[in-house]
Design a protein around this motif. Sequence first.
Motif, PDB file in Angstrom:
ATOM      1  N   SER A   1      -3.564   5.708 -10.279  1.00 49.38           N
ATOM      2  CA  SER A   1      -3.769   6.755  -9.280  1.00 49.38           C
ATOM      3  C   SER A   1      -4.367   6.196  -8.004  1.00 49.38           C
ATOM      4  O   SER A   1      -3.951   6.550  -6.898  1.00 49.38           O
ATOM      5  CB  SER A   1      -4.675   7.848  -9.852  1.00 49.38           C
ATOM      6  OG  SER A   1      -4.117   8.412 -11.025  1.00 49.38           O
ATOM      7  N   LEU A   2      -5.341   5.293  -8.122  1.00 48.61           N
ATOM      8  CA  LEU A   2      -5.940   4.690  -6.935  1.00 48.61           C
ATOM      9  C   LEU A   2      -4.922   3.868  -6.152  1.00 48.61           C
ATOM     10  O   LEU A   2      -4.929   3.870  -4.910  1.00 48.61           O
ATOM     11  CB  LEU A   2      -7.130   3.816  -7.349  1.00 48.61           C
ATOM     12  CG  LEU A   2      -8.352   4.561  -7.898  1.00 48.61           C
ATOM     13  CD1 LEU A   2      -9.421   3.577  -8.352  1.00 48.61           C
ATOM     14  CD2 LEU A   2      -8.919   5.501  -6.845  1.00 48.61           C
ATOM     15  N   CYS A   3      -4.027   3.189  -6.842  1.00 45.60           N
ATOM     16  CA  CYS A   3      -2.987   2.411  -6.156  1.00 45.60           C
ATOM     17  C   CYS A   3      -2.049   3.340  -5.380  1.00 45.60           C
ATOM     18  O   CYS A   3      -1.673   3.045  -4.237  1.00 45.60           O
ATOM     19  CB  CYS A   3      -2.207   1.584  -7.170  1.00 45.60           C
ATOM     20  SG  CYS A   3      -3.161   0.224  -7.912  1.00 45.60           S
ATOM     21  N   LEU A   4      -1.651   4.474  -5.987  1.00 46.80           N
ATOM     22  CA  LEU A   4      -0.774   5.412  -5.294  1.00 46.80           C
ATOM     23  C   LEU A   4      -1.446   6.004  -4.062  1.00 46.80           C
ATOM     24  O   LEU A   4      -0.827   6.160  -3.004  1.00 46.80           O
ATOM     25  CB  LEU A   4      -0.358   6.529  -6.255  1.00 46.80           C
ATOM     26  CG  LEU A   4       0.562   6.126  -7.413  1.00 46.80           C
ATOM     27  CD1 LEU A   4       0.830   7.307  -8.326  1.00 46.80           C
ATOM     28  CD2 LEU A   4       1.878   5.561  -6.882  1.00 46.80           C
ATOM     29  N   VAL A   5      -2.729   6.352  -4.176  1.00 50.54           N
ATOM     30  CA  VAL A   5      -3.458   6.883  -3.018  1.00 50.54           C
ATOM     31  C   VAL A   5      -3.523   5.860  -1.903  1.00 50.54           C
ATOM     32  O   VAL A   5      -3.348   6.176  -0.718  1.00 50.54           O
ATOM     33  CB  VAL A   5      -4.861   7.336  -3.450  1.00 50.54           C
ATOM     34  CG1 VAL A   5      -5.714   7.687  -2.238  1.00 50.54           C
ATOM     35  CG2 VAL A   5      -4.773   8.543  -4.377  1.00 50.54           C
ATOM     36  N   ALA A   6      -3.762   4.602  -2.243  1.00 49.05           N
ATOM     37  CA  ALA A   6      -3.820   3.557  -1.234  1.00 49.05           C
ATOM     38  C   ALA A   6      -2.477   3.387  -0.525  1.00 49.05           C
ATOM     39  O   ALA A   6      -2.416   3.214   0.695  1.00 49.05           O
ATOM     40  CB  ALA A   6      -4.251   2.238  -1.888  1.00 49.05           C
ATOM     41  N   LEU A   7      -1.373   3.461  -1.275  1.00 44.09           N
ATOM     42  CA  LEU A   7      -0.055   3.352  -0.654  1.00 44.09           C
ATOM     43  C   LEU A   7       0.221   4.521   0.287  1.00 44.09           C
ATOM     44  O   LEU A   7       0.773   4.344   1.381  1.00 44.09           O
ATOM     45  CB  LEU A   7       1.019   3.289  -1.752  1.00 44.09           C
ATOM     46  CG  LEU A   7       1.069   2.001  -2.582  1.00 44.09           C
ATOM     47  CD1 LEU A   7       2.097   2.133  -3.694  1.00 44.09           C
ATOM     48  CD2 LEU A   7       1.411   0.809  -1.696  1.00 44.09           C
ATOM     49  N   CYS A   8      -0.169   5.751  -0.114  1.00 49.78           N
ATOM     50  CA  CYS A   8       0.041   6.914   0.752  1.00 49.78           C
ATOM     51  C   CYS A   8      -0.761   6.795   2.042  1.00 49.78           C
ATOM     52  O   CYS A   8      -0.267   7.101   3.131  1.00 49.78           O
ATOM     53  CB  CYS A   8      -0.339   8.194  -0.002  1.00 49.78           C
ATOM     54  SG  CYS A   8       0.752   8.602  -1.384  1.00 49.78           S
TER      55      CYS A   8
END
Length: 328
Positions: free
Chosen positions: A87-94
Amino acid sequence: ARDSVPSPRGFPLEAGRRCVDGGVKAGRLRGDVKLEQGECCFEQPESGILLSETREGGRGGQPREGEKERDMAALQLSRAETLLRVSLCLVALCLAAFNLAGSSWKDASKHGSASPLALSSAAYFTVPNEQHWNANRYVSSIFIDSGAPIQQLRRHHYAVEFVPLPVHFGDQSLRVVLWDHPHVPTAVLTGPPSFTELGRRDFLAWVSSGRNVVFTGGYATLSSMNALFGFELEYVPYREGPYWRNDRNVGGTPFQYAPARIEETGAAYGVKIDSIPLTGYSMFDTNRDSLVFYIKYNKGIVCYVGAAFGDLDEADPWGAVLRAAVRM
């Protein structure tokens, strides 16, 4: 050594349980311990002491219930940690994509021109997210038709430039004017325009890209607004004045500086408030009839000022209302 260390007795077995890990069945001799019925034991390798355990957990037995619960809790915790990392990786990409898009838009705005993708089919530039009015300045240029009230529009703003808009000529003339004057923000029409289908599409694209068109009063004008933009405005019979500013809707618009009341100084034409689309707001009304309103049309604005300006004096309050509509 075995003779010097007393060996414990075996532990009773429950019904249906078996001896495990080298246990000795009841009634047999293991070391110096004779087991009785229902007991079980095994020999500890280090000291040779005979110990007896039940199947609940001993050497070679099944794990205890507490160990099972700890293993399940550890597995769930590991899964939760993995999900949190994803989840943290997806937030960083967004966030990275959002910052990249914002920087690209700022670069385009800094150069003062729209990107090639923002060009419309009518050959003029769009104005993304432009504020439609400014409290400190008037518009610098206005498209007008042949019947526009020049004196009311020019009052207190003598440097404004008026550009004739060929609304009764061919499509090419209209397109040439829109192309040659891409920074004119407003058009004032006092009668129904005679657009062909191609001219109608060009004019709608011009309004949709962030421009403002102001129609003045008349039943023919209201009918042309319905035909041009797809509205369903219902005109009303003559309604005597005065007409009051709608303070619930004028906030944040140029109409908040308009007179609080305008009198009936000439012919006035209104519509039923209920017929105004949901994206529209009444600025001046009386008894559920609106004389001045505006409607959002994509990024643009469609305004209506329900007065016939041909017989009005230059200093009439209706002129202040018209200038407020032009600044939308």
